[in-house]
Enzyme design. Structure first.
Site, PDB file in Angstrom:
ATOM      1  N   ASP A  34     -24.375 -12.405  24.414  1.00  0.00           N
ATOM      2  CA  ASP A  34     -23.116 -11.930  23.840  1.00  0.00           C
ATOM      3  C   ASP A  34     -22.631 -10.743  24.652  1.00  0.00           C
ATOM      4  O   ASP A  34     -23.409 -10.148  25.405  1.00  0.00           O
ATOM      5  CB  ASP A  34     -23.295 -11.543  22.368  1.00  0.00           C
ATOM      6  N   ASP A  47     -34.953  -5.995  13.133  1.00  0.00           N
ATOM      7  CA  ASP A  47     -35.882  -5.458  14.135  1.00  0.00           C
ATOM      8  C   ASP A  47     -35.409  -4.066  14.480  1.00  0.00           C
ATOM      9  O   ASP A  47     -34.219  -3.771  14.376  1.00  0.00           O
ATOM     10  CB  ASP A  47     -35.861  -6.289  15.428  1.00  0.00           C
ATOM     11  N   HIS A  88     -50.059   3.350  11.732  1.00  0.00           N
ATOM     12  CA  HIS A  88     -49.614   3.692  10.379  1.00  0.00           C
ATOM     13  C   HIS A  88     -48.143   3.334  10.155  1.00  0.00           C
ATOM     14  O   HIS A  88     -47.786   2.751   9.130  1.00  0.00           O
ATOM     15  CB  HIS A  88     -49.826   5.186  10.084  1.00  0.00           C
ATOM     16  N   CYS A 100     -53.489   1.759   4.867  1.00  0.00           N
ATOM     17  CA  CYS A 100     -53.797   1.354   6.245  1.00  0.00           C
ATOM     18  C   CYS A 100     -55.105   2.000   6.705  1.00  0.00           C
ATOM     19  O   CYS A 100     -55.571   2.997   6.133  1.00  0.00           O
ATOM     20  CB  CYS A 100     -52.650   1.695   7.193  1.00  0.00           C
ATOM     21  N   CYS A 133     -55.022   5.792   7.500  1.00  0.00           N
ATOM     22  CA  CYS A 133     -54.998   6.691   6.336  1.00  0.00           C
ATOM     23  C   CYS A 133     -56.324   6.695   5.578  1.00  0.00           C
ATOM     24  O   CYS A 133     -56.631   7.650   4.871  1.00  0.00           O
ATOM     25  CB  CYS A 133     -53.850   6.321   5.406  1.00  0.00           C
ATOM     26  N   CYS A 149     -50.900   5.275   1.191  1.00  0.00           N
ATOM     27  CA  CYS A 149     -51.016   4.195   2.179  1.00  0.00           C
ATOM     28  C   CYS A 149     -52.442   3.637   2.227  1.00  0.00           C
ATOM     29  O   CYS A 149     -53.413   4.376   2.146  1.00  0.00           O
ATOM     30  CB  CYS A 149     -50.619   4.729   3.550  1.00  0.00           C
ATOM     31  N   ASP A 189     -34.628 -11.633  22.497  1.00  0.00           N
ATOM     32  CA  ASP A 189     -33.191 -11.372  22.541  1.00  0.00           C
ATOM     33  C   ASP A 189     -32.647 -12.009  23.814  1.00  0.00           C
ATOM     34  O   ASP A 189     -33.396 -12.584  24.602  1.00  0.00           O
ATOM     35  CB  ASP A 189     -32.902  -9.867  22.460  1.00  0.00           C
ATOM     36  N   SER A 190     -31.343 -11.913  24.041  1.00  0.00           N
ATOM     37  CA  SER A 190     -30.746 -12.629  25.171  1.00  0.00           C
ATOM     38  C   SER A 190     -30.773 -11.818  26.456  1.00  0.00           C
ATOM     39  O   SER A 190     -30.472 -12.319  27.523  1.00  0.00           O
ATOM     40  CB  SER A 190     -29.294 -12.954  24.847  1.00  0.00           C
ATOM     41  N   GLY A 191     -31.115 -10.550  26.347  1.00  0.00           N
ATOM     42  CA  GLY A 191     -31.060  -9.684  27.514  1.00  0.00           C
ATOM     43  C   GLY A 191     -29.738  -8.943  27.620  1.00  0.00           C
ATOM     44  O   GLY A 191     -29.625  -7.963  28.347  1.00  0.00           O
TER      45      GLY A 191
HETATM   46 ZN   LIG Z   1     -51.316   4.716   6.718  1.00  0.00          ZN
END
Ligand SMILES: [Zn+2]
Length: 378
Positions: free
Chosen positions: A146, A272, A341, A312, A315, A310, A92-94
């Site tokens: 900006d 984001d 997760h 992952c 999990c 899930c 980002d620009s800060g």
């Molecule tokens: Zn998970």
């Protein structure tokens, strides 16, 4: 030139399935970018991010400029090498952090003068300086500086901020292109940021003015800062209607799982948000059934995984009862497992969204998610 963007498919509502190519890899869009504020996604190793399939992460210019400093990062080979992350990075620009974190800030046409929240030292961030810092960091995508204002804002304040944002975007673009000319190559893509608070006509004006500057991509900023979701959507729509179809669009700082499909339907390609990582550290788990507040006593003896659907690695191995215990005991592992997760949930959610666009059933997917989140976990 190692940058390109292609819209592979657009559905009836306007959602886009796309592909962004950078020197550090391909990003399938719509994409969610985990936030790595200080050159680290909090409580995740980069190995984990790679395992989770993150194709791009976000770094914060304000933080990296103040510590460790962009010159040091450049000396050590740029941000990718410094943090040992070979995939894409957007910085980002800060601006947003200067406006939200620093003290004694004073905005003039020249830039924004502020005192560091770390040591009180005075700094001046100009559109040129923000571009210079990001070039030194060597991110793949850089944002222009900006002026961020509080919402809701009086019309006069919004108009003045918009005028300044456009003037700063012009200066940032000129400086950036001059650097690229001197270096003989384009090492980065620079995006403009549409502002205009909650005024539809100002959002359109801002988009028009930035399109004239011919950025390779555009962000919509200053939204999801407390206004109702419908307003966020309306302001986003005002901007995306006027932004070039062939270029990527990035809605900054969003969003909640039940809202993401709405933004995608408005033609947003990138997002984001600190939500999955921050919520994880506060024991809030995102699941296919809705939010699970894992500190709740009802999970004390629960032998099931965080999310039964899930896939992952957390999990596959750990139970709700164990994670609840780790949070109660204040173990660092609690944040590590919960973050792993939650980031998996977000990235997998985006995979499902991309699939839904390809099969033309994003609206159905979105209403199912909203119903599940409204009902909450079983
Ligand atoms: Zn998970």
């Amino acid at each position: 030139m190692n940058f390109s963007f292609a819209v592979l498919k657009t559905d009836a509502a306007g959602a886009r399935r796309g592909r962004l190519t950078t020197p550090h890899g391909i990003i399938e869009t719509p994409a969610f970018m985990p936030v790595g504020t200080q050159a680290a996604v909090k409580s995740l190793r980069n190995e984990a991010l790679e395992e989770l399939g993150a194709q791009i992460i976000l770094g914060n210019t304000y933080h990296l400029y103040l510590r460790p400093g962009h010159q040091l990062v450049r000396k050590l080979g740029g941000l990718h090498r410094f943090m040992s992350w070979d995939r894409a990075i957007l910085t980002d620009s800060g601006g947003y952090q200067v406006f939200s974190l620093s003290e004694l800030r004073k905005v003039t046409d020249e830039g924004v003068r502020f005192r560091s929240h770390l040591d009180g030292a005075e700094h001046l961030l100009t559109p040129e300086k923000a571009a210079e810092i990001q070039l030194a960091l060597g991110s793949d995508i850089a944002m222009v500086l900006d002026e961020c204002i509080e919402t809701p804002a009086p019309r006069q304040t919004a108009e003045a901020a918009l005028e300044r944002t456009t003037a700063w975007a012009k200066r940032a673009r000129r400086y950036f292109l001059e650097c690229a000319r001197q270096n003989g190559r384009l090492s980065q893509w620079q995006f403009g940021i549409v502002q205009g608070a909650t005024f539809p006509d100002l959002r359109r004006l801002s988009a028009q003015q930035l399109v004239e500057l011919d950025f390779p991509g555009y962000a919509v900023g200053g939204l999801a800062v407390g206004e109702p979701h419908e307003v966020t959507c309306e302001m986003t729509a005002q901007a995306t209607e006027l932004l070039p179809r062939e270029k990527p669009r990035y809605l900054m700082g969003v969003g909640r799982p039940e809202q993401i499909a709405d933004y995608v339907a408005l033609g947003i390609d990138m997002m984001d948000c600190v939500l999955p990582t921050r919520a994880a550290r506060h024991a809030c788990i995102y699941t296919s059934q809705g939010r699970v507040l894992i500190r709740n006593a009802r999970y004390a003896q629960d032998p099931s995984p965080l999310d039964p659907e899930c896939r992952c690695s957390v999990c596959q191995r750990y139970t709700r009862a164990y994670l609840r215990h780790l949070f109660a005991a204040g173990e660092l592992t609690a944040a590590i497992l919960a973050t792993h997760h939650n980031v998996h949930f977000y990235l997998d959610f985006m995979r499902q969204i991309r699939e839904a666009i390809e099969f033309g059933n994003l609206a159905k997917f979105s209403s199912e998610v909203q119903a599940r989140y409204a009902a909450g976990p079983a």
